[in-house]
Write a protein that holds these residues in place. Structure first.
Motif, PDB file in Angstrom:
ATOM      1  N   TRP A   1      53.090  52.028  35.585  1.00 24.84           N
ATOM      2  CA  TRP A   1      51.900  52.888  35.426  1.00 24.84           C
ATOM      3  C   TRP A   1      52.274  54.355  35.276  1.00 24.84           C
ATOM      4  O   TRP A   1      51.555  55.122  34.638  1.00 24.84           O
ATOM      5  CB  TRP A   1      50.931  52.709  36.605  1.00 24.84           C
ATOM      6  N   THR A   2      53.424  54.752  35.857  1.00 24.81           N
ATOM      7  CA  THR A   2      53.792  56.181  35.807  1.00 24.81           C
ATOM      8  C   THR A   2      53.968  56.657  34.360  1.00 24.81           C
ATOM      9  O   THR A   2      53.911  57.856  34.096  1.00 24.81           O
ATOM     10  CB  THR A   2      55.097  56.471  36.582  1.00 24.81           C
ATOM     11  N   ASN A   3      54.192  55.720  33.446  1.00 22.22           N
ATOM     12  CA  ASN A   3      54.346  56.103  32.032  1.00 22.22           C
ATOM     13  C   ASN A   3      53.008  56.353  31.337  1.00 22.22           C
ATOM     14  O   ASN A   3      52.975  56.768  30.179  1.00 22.22           O
ATOM     15  CB  ASN A   3      55.106  55.004  31.268  1.00 22.22           C
ATOM     16  N   TYR A   4      51.904  56.030  32.013  1.00 24.29           N
ATOM     17  CA  TYR A   4      50.600  56.116  31.337  1.00 24.29           C
ATOM     18  C   TYR A   4      49.542  56.899  32.106  1.00 24.29           C
ATOM     19  O   TYR A   4      48.602  57.418  31.515  1.00 24.29           O
ATOM     20  CB  TYR A   4      50.044  54.701  31.086  1.00 24.29           C
ATOM     21  N   LEU A   5      49.665  56.922  33.425  1.00 23.62           N
ATOM     22  CA  LEU A   5      48.600  57.532  34.236  1.00 23.62           C
ATOM     23  C   LEU A   5      49.100  58.809  34.920  1.00 23.62           C
ATOM     24  O   LEU A   5      50.273  58.897  35.294  1.00 23.62           O
ATOM     25  CB  LEU A   5      48.118  56.536  35.300  1.00 23.62           C
ATOM     26  N   SER A   6      48.185  59.750  35.082  1.00 25.74           N
ATOM     27  CA  SER A   6      48.579  61.019  35.698  1.00 25.74           C
ATOM     28  C   SER A   6      48.618  60.863  37.222  1.00 25.74           C
ATOM     29  O   SER A   6      47.989  59.951  37.780  1.00 25.74           O
ATOM     30  CB  SER A   6      47.550  62.092  35.333  1.00 25.74           C
ATOM     31  N   PRO A   7      49.329  61.764  37.905  1.00 26.51           N
ATOM     32  CA  PRO A   7      49.348  61.718  39.371  1.00 26.51           C
ATOM     33  C   PRO A   7      47.941  61.797  39.967  1.00 26.51           C
ATOM     34  O   PRO A   7      47.654  61.165  40.978  1.00 26.51           O
ATOM     35  CB  PRO A   7      50.171  62.955  39.757  1.00 26.51           C
TER      36      PRO A   7
ATOM     37  N   SER B   1      37.734  21.474  51.702  1.00 21.39           N
ATOM     38  CA  SER B   1      38.838  20.509  51.763  1.00 21.39           C
ATOM     39  C   SER B   1      40.072  21.165  52.383  1.00 21.39           C
ATOM     40  O   SER B   1      40.057  22.359  52.699  1.00 21.39           O
ATOM     41  CB  SER B   1      39.187  20.035  50.354  1.00 21.39           C
ATOM     42  N   LYS B   2      41.122  20.384  52.488  1.00 17.98           N
ATOM     43  CA  LYS B   2      42.369  20.949  53.049  1.00 17.98           C
ATOM     44  C   LYS B   2      43.273  21.485  51.942  1.00 17.98           C
ATOM     45  O   LYS B   2      44.441  21.784  52.179  1.00 17.98           O
ATOM     46  CB  LYS B   2      43.110  19.873  53.827  1.00 17.98           C
ATOM     47  N   CYS B   3      42.743  21.562  50.721  1.00 11.43           N
ATOM     48  CA  CYS B   3      43.605  22.028  49.633  1.00 11.43           C
ATOM     49  C   CYS B   3      44.018  23.470  49.903  1.00 11.43           C
ATOM     50  O   CYS B   3      43.345  24.199  50.634  1.00 11.43           O
ATOM     51  CB  CYS B   3      42.913  21.863  48.281  1.00 11.43           C
ATOM     52  N   ARG B   4      45.151  23.847  49.324  1.00 12.58           N
ATOM     53  CA  ARG B   4      45.698  25.173  49.643  1.00 12.58           C
ATOM     54  C   ARG B   4      45.645  26.103  48.444  1.00 12.58           C
ATOM     55  O   ARG B   4      45.723  25.649  47.291  1.00 12.58           O
ATOM     56  CB  ARG B   4      47.144  25.016  50.086  1.00 12.58           C
ATOM     57  N   ALA B   5      45.529  27.377  48.746  1.00  9.89           N
ATOM     58  CA  ALA B   5      45.490  28.375  47.665  1.00  9.89           C
ATOM     59  C   ALA B   5      46.610  29.394  47.866  1.00  9.89           C
ATOM     60  O   ALA B   5      46.845  29.861  48.980  1.00  9.89           O
ATOM     61  CB  ALA B   5      44.141  29.083  47.669  1.00  9.89           C
ATOM     62  N   VAL B   6      47.294  29.695  46.773  1.00  9.31           N
ATOM     63  CA  VAL B   6      48.301  30.762  46.804  1.00  9.31           C
ATOM     64  C   VAL B   6      47.742  31.904  45.962  1.00  9.31           C
ATOM     65  O   VAL B   6      47.418  31.705  44.788  1.00  9.31           O
ATOM     66  CB  VAL B   6      49.648  30.287  46.200  1.00  9.31           C
ATOM     67  N   TYR B   7      47.590  33.056  46.578  1.00  7.88           N
ATOM     68  CA  TYR B   7      47.025  34.218  45.878  1.00  7.88           C
ATOM     69  C   TYR B   7      48.132  35.231  45.644  1.00  7.88           C
ATOM     70  O   TYR B   7      48.914  35.531  46.547  1.00  7.88           O
ATOM     71  CB  TYR B   7      45.935  34.851  46.745  1.00  7.88           C
ATOM     72  N   ILE B   8      48.168  35.764  44.412  1.00 10.76           N
ATOM     73  CA  ILE B   8      49.136  36.832  44.162  1.00 10.76           C
ATOM     74  C   ILE B   8      48.390  38.086  43.730  1.00 10.76           C
ATOM     75  O   ILE B   8      47.472  38.022  42.894  1.00 10.76           O
ATOM     76  CB  ILE B   8      50.210  36.417  43.120  1.00 10.76           C
ATOM     77  N   CYS B   9      48.725  39.207  44.351  1.00 17.98           N
ATOM     78  CA  CYS B   9      48.102  40.457  43.935  1.00 17.98           C
ATOM     79  C   CYS B   9      49.184  41.477  43.582  1.00 17.98           C
ATOM     80  O   CYS B   9      50.381  41.233  43.804  1.00 17.98           O
ATOM     81  CB  CYS B   9      47.139  40.984  44.990  1.00 17.98           C
ATOM     82  N   ARG B  10      48.759  42.572  43.020  1.00 23.91           N
ATOM     83  CA  ARG B  10      49.704  43.547  42.482  1.00 23.91           C
ATOM     84  C   ARG B  10      49.132  44.945  42.661  1.00 23.91           C
ATOM     85  O   ARG B  10      47.898  45.105  42.729  1.00 23.91           O
ATOM     86  CB  ARG B  10      49.848  43.238  40.987  1.00 23.91           C
ATOM     87  N   ASN B  11      50.013  45.922  42.671  1.00 22.48           N
ATOM     88  CA  ASN B  11      49.564  47.313  42.693  1.00 22.48           C
ATOM     89  C   ASN B  11      48.479  47.520  41.629  1.00 22.48           C
ATOM     90  O   ASN B  11      48.692  47.186  40.469  1.00 22.48           O
ATOM     91  CB  ASN B  11      50.802  48.185  42.401  1.00 22.48           C
ATOM     92  N   PRO B  12      47.296  48.039  42.031  1.00 19.54           N
ATOM     93  CA  PRO B  12      46.194  48.137  41.067  1.00 19.54           C
ATOM     94  C   PRO B  12      46.521  48.973  39.825  1.00 19.54           C
ATOM     95  O   PRO B  12      45.993  48.711  38.746  1.00 19.54           O
ATOM     96  CB  PRO B  12      45.069  48.786  41.874  1.00 19.54           C
ATOM     97  N   LEU B  13      47.383  49.964  39.973  1.00 20.04           N
ATOM     98  CA  LEU B  13      47.709  50.819  38.816  1.00 20.04           C
ATOM     99  C   LEU B  13      48.514  50.028  37.785  1.00 20.04           C
ATOM    100  O   LEU B  13      48.264  50.115  36.576  1.00 20.04           O
ATOM    101  CB  LEU B  13      48.487  52.051  39.281  1.00 20.04           C
ATOM    102  N   ASP B  14      49.465  49.239  38.263  1.00 22.33           N
ATOM    103  CA  ASP B  14      50.230  48.397  37.346  1.00 22.33           C
ATOM    104  C   ASP B  14      49.340  47.299  36.755  1.00 22.33           C
ATOM    105  O   ASP B  14      49.471  46.940  35.586  1.00 22.33           O
ATOM    106  CB  ASP B  14      51.429  47.752  38.065  1.00 22.33           C
ATOM    107  N   GLN B  15      48.439  46.788  37.590  1.00 22.08           N
ATOM    108  CA  GLN B  15      47.531  45.738  37.092  1.00 22.08           C
ATOM    109  C   GLN B  15      46.657  46.294  35.977  1.00 22.08           C
ATOM    110  O   GLN B  15      46.476  45.663  34.937  1.00 22.08           O
ATOM    111  CB  GLN B  15      46.671  45.213  38.264  1.00 22.08           C
ATOM    112  N   PHE B  16      46.151  47.492  36.183  1.00 23.24           N
ATOM    113  CA  PHE B  16      45.280  48.126  35.186  1.00 23.24           C
ATOM    114  C   PHE B  16      46.037  48.334  33.868  1.00 23.24           C
ATOM    115  O   PHE B  16      45.541  47.995  32.789  1.00 23.24           O
ATOM    116  CB  PHE B  16      44.769  49.463  35.741  1.00 23.24           C
TER     117      PHE B  16
END
Ligand code: A3P
Length: 316
Positions: free
Chosen positions: A289-295, A141-156
């Motif tokens: 993420w910097t508060n939880y994950l190592s470099p 169909s002609k319906c529209r989609a808006v996708y939002i993504c984020r830095n994977p480390l923050d997402q995790f």
């Protein structure tokens, strides 16, 4: 999946799928290359089979914890700006998830073929389903989609907090962060692999820019006014010069801001089925993420993303 439901072909199909336990103890099944929470496998297949998209529909798509709540609030406000004034909007008394339902967690939950015909245009739905699992009628169909993504480390990190806070499997102990991270890197997490999810929508936005608008959480944080205009334009609800002069974009941005939504009573105390509304509003920051994950963990994800997305233009 409940034994009582094992009586039709969806359940037969389910029995053939690989399964893994997610880090919060809940089960995932691998369907067409993606790890779907077992509890929404049936709604996913039902929506694939029965969802009848209209050209005027708007689909908000995301990985969990990528800014879905924010996007729902923004799109609802843009579309309904002539129906409700800013001080009368249902967003003041309802969580954004109560206003824009998920196909797999609400619309097809417990109902294989719900009647959606009476919903007036434009219907707004949301989904965490990857592009590859979307019902055909959405693609055709002609319906529209808006996708939002984020830095994977923050997402995790955001997802980890959310799942632990809303622990549904009472007997399951969440895995420690290193093990959970290991699974994330293997792509085994709800609706993962992260990069495949992102690339499905990225490519479709390149192939058909009228079909999919690809947004980044970080860009919204950086310039929400620009983003609101872009979203409005894309979904066909362009904001006029007059509306801009009246400061409507700033009003919508403020209404949907993290601070404003987080402090509403409905979002402090309300509940959406088993989920505390407050858990949709944790910190709302870029780089937590910097508060939880190592470099070295960050480096590993960086390398993975480079390997998976190289040359796509999706990352700089
Ligand atoms: P954090 O856990 O990093 O704070 P989703 O809506 O997809 O479930 O994503 C939730 C994430 O978006 C959470 O991130 C949450 O705090 C953040 N968030 C929710 N509403 C927001 C808003 N209005 N503005 C910015 N971030 C928001």
């Amino acid at each position: 999946m409940e034994k009582t439901e094992v009586d039709d072909d969806i359940n037969e199909l389910f029995e053939t799928l690989p399964q893994e336990r997610n880090w919060d103890g809940r089960w995932l099944c691998q369907y067409k290359g993606f790890w779907c929470p077992v509890r929404c496998f049936r709604p996913i297949v039902s929506s694939e089979r029965h969802f009848d998209a209209r050209d005027t529909d708007i689909l908000l798509a995301s990985m969990p914890k990528s800014g879905t709540t924010w996007l729902k609030a923004l799109v609802f406000s843009i579309i309904n700006r002539n129906n409700y004034s800013i001080d009368q909007t249902p967003l003041l008394t309802s969580n954004p998830h109560a206003l824009v339902p998920f196909l797999e967690f609400n619309v097809y939950w417990g109902n294989d073929n719900p009647d959606l015909d009476t919903i007036p245009n434009p219907r707004i739905f949301s989904t965490h389903m990857p592009y590859e699992l979307l019902p055909n009628t959405i693609l055709e169909s002609k319906c529209r989609a808006v996708y939002i993504c984020r830095n994977p480390l923050d997402q995790f990190i955001s997802h980890r907090h959310f799942l632990i806070e809303n622990k549904i499997e009472k007997d399951a102990e969440p895995l420690d962060i290193d093990e959970a991270f290991e699974m994330f890197c293997k792509g085994i997490h709800p609706f993962g692999p992260f990069w495949d999810h992102m690339m499905g929508y990225w490519h479709s936005s390149l192939n058909n820019s009228r079909k999919v608008l690809f947004l980044k959480y970080e860009d919204l944080k950086e310039d929400i006014v620009f983003s609101v205009k872009k979203i409005a334009e894309f979904i066909g609800f362009h904001l006029s010069e007059e509306e801009e002069k009246q400061g409507l974009i700033e009003q919508i941005s403020r209404l949907c801001s993290f601070e404003n939504l987080k402090n509403l009573e409905v979002n402090k105390l309300g509940k959406n089925r088993v989920i505390q509304n407050s858990s949709y509003f944790r910190k709302g920051e870029v780089g937590d993420w910097t508060n939880y994950l190592s470099p070295s963990m960050a480096e590993r994800i960086e390398e993975l993303m480079q390997m998976k997305l190289r040359g796509s233009g999706a990352i700089s």
